[in-house]
Design a protein around this motif. Structure first.
Motif, PDB file in Angstrom:
ATOM      1  N   VAL A 160      13.499 -37.113  16.353  1.00  0.00           N
ATOM      2  CA  VAL A 160      13.138 -35.693  16.387  1.00  0.00           C
ATOM      3  C   VAL A 160      11.627 -35.496  16.384  1.00  0.00           C
ATOM      4  N   GLY A 161      10.909 -36.251  15.582  1.00  0.00           N
ATOM      5  CA  GLY A 161       9.454 -36.111  15.527  1.00  0.00           C
ATOM      6  C   GLY A 161       8.799 -36.423  16.852  1.00  0.00           C
ATOM      7  N   THR A 162       9.250 -37.476  17.498  1.00  0.00           N
ATOM      8  CA  THR A 162       8.707 -37.847  18.804  1.00  0.00           C
ATOM      9  C   THR A 162       9.057 -36.787  19.842  1.00  0.00           C
ATOM     10  N   ALA A 163      10.308 -36.356  19.846  1.00  0.00           N
ATOM     11  CA  ALA A 163      10.749 -35.351  20.823  1.00  0.00           C
ATOM     12  C   ALA A 163       9.939 -34.069  20.690  1.00  0.00           C
ATOM     13  N   TYR A 164       9.765 -33.607  19.464  1.00  0.00           N
ATOM     14  CA  TYR A 164       9.037 -32.346  19.251  1.00  0.00           C
ATOM     15  C   TYR A 164       7.565 -32.507  19.604  1.00  0.00           C
ATOM     16  N   SER A 165       6.962 -33.626  19.239  1.00  0.00           N
ATOM     17  CA  SER A 165       5.543 -33.848  19.549  1.00  0.00           C
ATOM     18  C   SER A 165       5.299 -33.871  21.051  1.00  0.00           C
ATOM     19  N   VAL A 166       6.146 -34.577  21.780  1.00  0.00           N
ATOM     20  CA  VAL A 166       5.998 -34.641  23.235  1.00  0.00           C
ATOM     21  C   VAL A 166       6.229 -33.256  23.841  1.00  0.00           C
ATOM     22  N   PHE A 167       7.235 -32.551  23.361  1.00  0.00           N
ATOM     23  CA  PHE A 167       7.535 -31.202  23.848  1.00  0.00           C
ATOM     24  C   PHE A 167       6.342 -30.267  23.653  1.00  0.00           C
ATOM     25  N   VAL A 168       5.757 -30.274  22.477  1.00  0.00           N
ATOM     26  CA  VAL A 168       4.622 -29.390  22.195  1.00  0.00           C
ATOM     27  C   VAL A 168       3.421 -29.768  23.051  1.00  0.00           C
ATOM     28  N   GLY A 169       3.171 -31.070  23.198  1.00  0.00           N
ATOM     29  CA  GLY A 169       2.056 -31.504  24.032  1.00  0.00           C
ATOM     30  C   GLY A 169       2.218 -31.102  25.485  1.00  0.00           C
ATOM     31  N   LEU A 170       3.412 -31.352  26.033  1.00  0.00           N
ATOM     32  CA  LEU A 170       3.668 -30.970  27.431  1.00  0.00           C
ATOM     33  C   LEU A 170       3.615 -29.458  27.620  1.00  0.00           C
ATOM     34  N   SER A 171       4.123 -28.712  26.654  1.00  0.00           N
ATOM     35  CA  SER A 171       4.095 -27.251  26.754  1.00  0.00           C
ATOM     36  C   SER A 171       2.669 -26.717  26.703  1.00  0.00           C
ATOM     37  N   SER A 172       1.838 -27.318  25.856  1.00  0.00           N
ATOM     38  CA  SER A 172       0.437 -26.883  25.766  1.00  0.00           C
ATOM     39  C   SER A 172      -0.301 -27.147  27.070  1.00  0.00           C
ATOM     40  N   ILE A 173      -0.130 -28.347  27.588  1.00  0.00           N
ATOM     41  CA  ILE A 173      -0.774 -28.692  28.854  1.00  0.00           C
ATOM     42  C   ILE A 173      -0.231 -27.809  29.976  1.00  0.00           C
ATOM     43  N   GLY A 174       1.082 -27.634  30.002  1.00  0.00           N
ATOM     44  CA  GLY A 174       1.707 -26.819  31.038  1.00  0.00           C
ATOM     45  C   GLY A 174       1.240 -25.380  31.020  1.00  0.00           C
ATOM     46  N   THR A 175       1.063 -24.816  29.838  1.00  0.00           N
ATOM     47  CA  THR A 175       0.607 -23.427  29.725  1.00  0.00           C
ATOM     48  C   THR A 175      -0.775 -23.268  30.340  1.00  0.00           C
ATOM     49  N   ILE A 176      -1.667 -24.198  30.052  1.00  0.00           N
ATOM     50  CA  ILE A 176      -3.013 -24.126  30.626  1.00  0.00           C
ATOM     51  C   ILE A 176      -2.947 -24.288  32.137  1.00  0.00           C
ATOM     52  N   LEU A 177      -2.097 -25.196  32.627  1.00  0.00           N
ATOM     53  CA  LEU A 177      -1.968 -25.388  34.076  1.00  0.00           C
ATOM     54  C   LEU A 177      -1.359 -24.172  34.764  1.00  0.00           C
ATOM     55  N   VAL A 178      -0.364 -23.535  34.133  1.00  0.00           N
ATOM     56  CA  VAL A 178       0.231 -22.328  34.712  1.00  0.00           C
ATOM     57  C   VAL A 178      -0.806 -21.216  34.812  1.00  0.00           C
ATOM     58  N   PHE A 196      -4.007 -21.601  35.085  1.00  0.00           N
ATOM     59  CA  PHE A 196      -4.977 -21.969  36.104  1.00  0.00           C
ATOM     60  C   PHE A 196      -4.399 -21.860  37.511  1.00  0.00           C
ATOM     61  N   LEU A 197      -3.252 -22.494  37.744  1.00  0.00           N
ATOM     62  CA  LEU A 197      -2.680 -22.528  39.090  1.00  0.00           C
ATOM     63  C   LEU A 197      -2.045 -21.203  39.498  1.00  0.00           C
ATOM     64  N   GLY A 198      -1.414 -20.519  38.543  1.00  0.00           N
ATOM     65  CA  GLY A 198      -0.705 -19.295  38.870  1.00  0.00           C
ATOM     66  C   GLY A 198      -1.527 -18.027  38.793  1.00  0.00           C
ATOM     67  N   PHE A 199      -2.519 -18.032  37.898  1.00  0.00           N
ATOM     68  CA  PHE A 199      -3.235 -16.790  37.647  1.00  0.00           C
ATOM     69  C   PHE A 199      -4.749 -16.921  37.764  1.00  0.00           C
ATOM     70  N   GLY A 200      -5.228 -18.091  38.149  1.00  0.00           N
ATOM     71  CA  GLY A 200      -6.648 -18.281  38.403  1.00  0.00           C
ATOM     72  C   GLY A 200      -7.531 -18.268  37.169  1.00  0.00           C
ATOM     73  N   ILE A 201      -6.975 -18.481  35.989  1.00  0.00           N
ATOM     74  CA  ILE A 201      -7.763 -18.516  34.758  1.00  0.00           C
ATOM     75  C   ILE A 201      -8.248 -19.949  34.562  1.00  0.00           C
ATOM     76  N   LEU A 202      -9.541 -20.148  34.656  1.00  0.00           N
ATOM     77  CA  LEU A 202     -10.105 -21.493  34.586  1.00  0.00           C
ATOM     78  C   LEU A 202     -10.134 -22.011  33.150  1.00  0.00           C
ATOM     79  N   PRO A 203      -9.708 -23.267  32.955  1.00  0.00           N
ATOM     80  CA  PRO A 203      -9.797 -23.855  31.610  1.00  0.00           C
ATOM     81  C   PRO A 203     -11.249 -24.194  31.278  1.00  0.00           C
TER      82      PRO A 203
END
Length: 108
Positions: free
Chosen positions: A54-72, A74-81
């Motif tokens: 569970v700890g590994t699953a949640y950590s990976v999920f949170v990391g991917l979600s954080s990265i994905g949010t910034i990419l969305v 940037f790519l979808g709305f033009g907000i530069l990181p």
């Protein structure tokens, strides 16, 4: 690939949908998709815990979600990181890869 990892990817996909929906949804059907995405994300994450630590699953999920949010944004709305967002995204990616590799060693 373990089905748990596929569920983590699904949970991340749904997470990105509902996070974006919370910010941009206006029409009733957009809110419906947002609500369904919340349920899909929760389901995938909870059931991933059946085959992954569970700890590994949640950590990976949170990391991917954080990265994905910034990419969305940037790519979808033009907000530069910012520079620091990019630095910490790289740090998260290294951590996610490390957790996945460590989990594969434990399973052997």
């Amino acid at each position: 690939m373990n089905i748990g990892w596929v569920k983590i990817l699904g949970a991340t996909f749904f997470e990105l949908m509902w996070i974006t929906g919370l910010k941009y949804a206006e029409l009733p059907w957009e809110w419906a998709v947002t609500c369904l995405s919340i349920m899909g994300s929760s389901y995938c994450l909870i059931t991933a815990g059946n085959t992954l630590p569970v700890g590994t699953a949640y950590s990976v999920f949170v990391g991917l979600s954080s990265i994905g949010t910034i990419l969305v944004e940037f790519l979808g709305f033009g907000i530069l990181p910012s520079f620091w967002q990019l630095v910490f995204m790289v740090t998260l990616i290294v951590g996610v890869i490390g957790l996945k590799l460590l989990n594969e060693q434990v399973e052997r």
